[in-house]
Enzyme design. Structure first.
Site: not given
Ligand code: PGA
Length: 258
Positions: A12-14, A100, A102, A170, A176, A215, A236-237
């Site tokens: 997920n590149w956000k 998600h 966010e 999640e 993150g 993470s 993510g990251g």
């Protein structure tokens, strides 16, 4: 039963990624070839601006491309700034993340909204990746299981199937932050999700893919992805760099042969 589920490693590149990032997509698509790609799926969900070019770039490869969200209305309408499932499918994407944390926090999306978004995805033949997860406070108060149960019941439409739905657990406090639950905790939550799915959907409940997210890094991928009822990762990251994403993907070289 879990052993029969084909795992998925999803990124997920956000709100990250410009045309310059297409090199990473290209490198990932080149890396997800070969024997391993027969046994597991790889998916990248870039920002909406890159979906069409990403699917064009990866057309003859094993890399799947998805979106990060869709509107609850499946087709067109007066919703400035939103993207419909129809538009996502029109760009040849196969999956869409919904719910998600966010989106839930920043756009005040309820479980009910998430369920409607998943239905919009089904309407357009997309697979919905439905995210659930508890806050740090809920975790600290020992309420993880209760929160999961409610989110699962309310966010999952009745017509969810293992084909049209992937579930991503999640924990919000792990996203993150570099912190992750221990493998035993992940195992407990995933076992509870599995039991709830079986209770609601019968034997089909055994077939849903359950991803862990929060993470996931090359250094912890093998441990987390080896846990019972963990059928992949939502990253993510670490999905932004092809080398990191592929290192996580390749953790399955050991897992699937051991
Ligand atoms: P992270 O994000 O891997 O950067 O923790 C996970 C996610 O939000 O899906």
């Amino acid at each position: 039963m879990t052993a029969a589920i084909r795992p998925m490693v999803a990124g997920n590149w956000k709100m990250n990624g410009t045309r310059a990032s297409l090199d990473q997509i290209r490198a990932i698509s080149e890396g997800v070839s070969g024997a391993l790609s027969e046994k597991l799926d790889a998916l990248i969900c870039p920002p909406a601006t890159l979906i069409y070019v990403a699917t064009t770039l990866t057309v003859d490869t094993k890399l799947l491309i998805g979106a990060q969200d869709c509107h609850e209305k499946a087709r067109s309408g007066a919703h400035t700034g939103d993207i419909s499932a129809e538009m996502i499918a029109d760009c040849f994407a196969s999956h869409v993340i919904v719910g998600h944390s966010e989106r839930r926090a920043e756009h005040h999306e309820s479980n009910h909204t998430v369920s409607k978004k998943a239905r919009a995805a089904y309407d357009q033949g997309l697979t919905a990746i439905i995210c659930i997860g508890e806050t740090r406070e809920e975790h600290a108060a020992g309420r993880t299981m209760d929160v999961m149960k409610t989110q699962l019941v309310e966010s999952l439409p009745d017509d969810a199937t293992p084909e049209n739905t992937v579930i991503a657990y999640e924990p919000i406090w792990a996203i993150g932050t570099g912190q992750t639950p221990g493998p035993e905790q992940v195992e407990d939550v995933h076992a509870a999700i599995r039991a709830d799915l079986v209770e609601r959907f019968g034997a089909a409940g055994e077939g849903f893919r359950l991803l862990y997210g929060g993470s996931v890094k090359p250094a912890n991928a093998r441990e987390l992805l080896s846990v019972a009822n963990v059928n992949g990762a939502l990253i993510g990251g670490a999905s932004l760099k092809a080398d990191d994403f592929l290192a996580i993907y390749r953790a399955y070289e050991d897992i699937l042969t051991s």
